[in-house]
Motif scaffolding. Structure first.
Motif, PDB file in Angstrom:
ATOM      1  N   PRO A 168       0.816  -1.224   0.000  1.00 43.92           N
ATOM      2  CA  PRO A 168       0.000   0.000   0.000  1.00 43.92           C
ATOM      3  C   PRO A 168       0.850   1.274   0.000  1.00 43.92           C
ATOM      4  O   PRO A 168       0.535   2.233  -0.695  1.00 43.92           O
ATOM      5  N   ASP A 169       1.945   1.274   0.783  1.00 47.58           N
ATOM      6  CA  ASP A 169       2.804   2.471   0.830  1.00 47.58           C
ATOM      7  C   ASP A 169       3.475   2.712  -0.518  1.00 47.58           C
ATOM      8  O   ASP A 169       3.614   3.844  -0.968  1.00 47.58           O
ATOM      9  N   ILE A 170       3.892   1.616  -1.156  1.00 52.50           N
ATOM     10  CA  ILE A 170       4.560   1.785  -2.466  1.00 52.50           C
ATOM     11  C   ILE A 170       3.556   2.379  -3.459  1.00 52.50           C
ATOM     12  O   ILE A 170       3.867   3.326  -4.179  1.00 52.50           O
ATOM     13  N   LEU A 171       2.343   1.839  -3.469  1.00 53.10           N
ATOM     14  CA  LEU A 171       1.344   2.329  -4.432  1.00 53.10           C
ATOM     15  C   LEU A 171       0.953   3.768  -4.123  1.00 53.10           C
ATOM     16  O   LEU A 171       0.770   4.570  -5.041  1.00 53.10           O
ATOM     17  N   ASP A 172       0.864   4.101  -2.812  1.00 54.05           N
ATOM     18  CA  ASP A 172       0.581   5.504  -2.449  1.00 54.05           C
ATOM     19  C   ASP A 172       1.655   6.418  -3.013  1.00 54.05           C
ATOM     20  O   ASP A 172       1.360   7.467  -3.570  1.00 54.05           O
ATOM     21  N   SER A 173       2.906   5.998  -2.859  1.00 52.44           N
ATOM     22  CA  SER A 173       4.004   6.854  -3.325  1.00 52.44           C
ATOM     23  C   SER A 173       3.960   6.996  -4.846  1.00 52.44           C
ATOM     24  O   SER A 173       4.366   8.020  -5.391  1.00 52.44           O
ATOM     25  N   LEU A 174       3.438   5.984  -5.530  1.00 56.38           N
ATOM     26  CA  LEU A 174       3.390   6.045  -7.001  1.00 56.38           C
ATOM     27  C   LEU A 174       2.258   6.935  -7.495  1.00 56.38           C
ATOM     28  O   LEU A 174       2.348   7.516  -8.563  1.00 56.38           O
ATOM     29  N   SER A 175       1.193   6.998  -6.702  1.00 55.96           N
ATOM     30  CA  SER A 175       0.075   7.805  -7.194  1.00 55.96           C
ATOM     31  C   SER A 175       0.165   9.266  -6.769  1.00 55.96           C
ATOM     32  O   SER A 175      -0.698  10.065  -7.091  1.00 55.96           O
ATOM     33  N   LEU A 176       1.225   9.620  -6.022  1.00 56.43           N
ATOM     34  CA  LEU A 176       1.356  11.026  -5.596  1.00 56.43           C
ATOM     35  C   LEU A 176       1.687  11.915  -6.782  1.00 56.43           C
ATOM     36  O   LEU A 176       2.354  11.504  -7.702  1.00 56.43           O
TER      37      LEU A 176
END
Ligand SMILES: NC(=O)c1ccc[n+]([C@@H]2O[C@H](COP(=O)([O-])OP(=O)(O)OC[C@H]3O[C@@H](n4cnc5c(N)ncnc54)[C@H](OP(=O)(O)O)[C@@H]3O)[C@@H](O)[C@H]2O)c1
Length: 365
Positions: free
Chosen positions: A357-365
């Motif tokens: 989830p953290d990786i995907l959050d960082s990608l959608s920023l």
């Protein structure tokens, strides 16, 4: 406190290692070919040297006055002059020679899981040659062989996510080579960094090779499904075998072939070939199928069809999404027992599912 040279310290894994070393009070030296990268190290009290480690004189400069080398330099895909032979073998040779000339004995080397004699991919072959140079160097070496490494900033999850997000994929179809069955055991980047940093002062790790793998084994298809679920790309995956798609495409072809053949006959200069008509109608068919089913379509692509396609893509595209060498590696399982590293270096392995989830959050920023 000792001074450590981290070659490859500007890369994805290198940044985590540099950070952990700085936090522990080590003095850290980071070389890079790109002077602009100095900016991202401003917060950390480390020394930045601009240059290319494939030049022995620069490697010598980097190794002067240091106590240990953490050697991470490597490439997954060859580009122009940056070949596996140059980056994996020549630079490792330079680093070993420069270490010896400067009296540096401690050498921690980044290899890769799957590296072995007679490996199929040239990536693994050259990593093996580099390992042999390190093993025969008479330095106090330690070698790490990680499986695929995940964490914020990783290329692996980013590529899969971007592909599944279909920003660059108007067809919404995803080939899974041989059904995406090959197994991976991804390891968290912070665990990899801990392994290096904890092994650094530990003589019991001298002359040891440690596979580094995470706590879970996934197939590539399972990883793609996890990303889809986690990113709320709520699509059911339809796993249609490639040959079934071919048959369905052939049926559809009959609807297209006659009007297109008539069009060809009308235009004397039109150079369309039969296979192009077929491919076009087939892709259109997949698109229609996908739209009707409202789902991303994952289909199994046999490797004997994937290889020629990738070969053509390598010839036509500057940065193809896949190379033959990476494809060879994708077809192999990449799993191993890392219990020795876990117990010797006291690693608490972090799960891919927890960090995703953290990786995907960082990608959608
Ligand atoms: N990421 C993974 O999943 C994974 C898995 C297993 C093993 N590994 C290995 O771990 C190492 C680091 O991987 P990474 O993912 O952190 O790679 P990365 O982000 O692509 O970083 C590569 C590093 O290598 C340096 N480098 C590349 N070519 C160079 C050259 N010709 N001269 C000097 N430096 C050069 C780059 O430095 P500059 O561009 O700043 O010069 C950069 O710091 C590699 O050896 C890789 O094979 C990675």
């Amino acid at each position: 406190m000792a001074t450590i040279l981290v070659s490859g310290g500007t890369g994805f894994i290198g940044k985590y290692i540099v950070q952990q070393l700085c936090q522990l009070g080590y003095r850290v030296r980071v070389p890079s070919r790109n002077p602009q990268k100095k900016r991202s190290f401003c917060d950390l009290s480390c020394e930045f040297l601009a240059g290319d480690l494939s030049e022995l004189s620069f490697a010598r400069k980097c190794c002067s006055g240091i106590d240990a080398v953490i050697h991470l330099v490597g490439i997954l895909v060859e580009q122009g002059q940056e070949t596996y032979k140059k980056v994996h073998v020549q630079i490792t040779k330079n680093m070993i020679q420069a270490s010896k000339e400067n009296g540096v004995r401690r050498f921690l080397h980044m290899s890769s899981l799957g590296t072995r004699p007679q490996a199929k991919s040239r990536y693994h072959q050259t990593k093996w040659t580099a390992e042999e140079l390190v093993r025969n160097s008479e330095l106090d070496w330690t070698i790490f062989q990680p499986s695929v490494v995940f964490g914020i900033g990783d290329d692996f999850t980013k590529r899969l996510y971007k592909m599944l997000l279909f920003q660059n994929n108007p067809l919404l179809i995803f080939p899974l080579i041989e059904g995406g069955k090959s197994k991976l055991q991804p390891i968290f980047v912070e665990n990899v960094a801990e392994a290096f940093v904890r092994a650094l002062p530990n003589p019991s790790t001298f002359h040891k090779i440690y596979p580094l793998t995470g706590p879970e084994i996934f197939s590539l298809k399972e990883i793609m499904m996890l990303i889809l679920e986690q990113a709320h790309l709520a699509y059911k995956i339809e796993d249609i075998p490639f040959y079934t798609l071919m048959r369905m495409g052939l049926i559809l072809l009959s609807f297209f072939i006659y009007p297109l053949a008539a069009l060809k006959a009308l235009s004397q200069n039109w150079k369309g070939e039969l296979w192009a008509i077929y491919l076009f109608s087939w892709l259109l068919f997949l698109q229609l199928l996908q739209k009707n089913m409202k789902k991303r379509l994952l289909f199994s692509l046999p490797s004997n069809i994937a290889f020629p396609l990738v070969r053509v893509a390598e010839k036509l595209i500057k940065n193809p999404p896949l190379t033959q060498d990476v494809l060879l590696m994708m077809l192999e399982d990449n799993v191993a027992d890392s219990s020795e590293a876990v117990s010797t270096l006291n690693l608490k392995l972090v799960s891919f599912k927890r960090v995703l989830p953290d990786i995907l959050d960082s990608l959608s920023l």
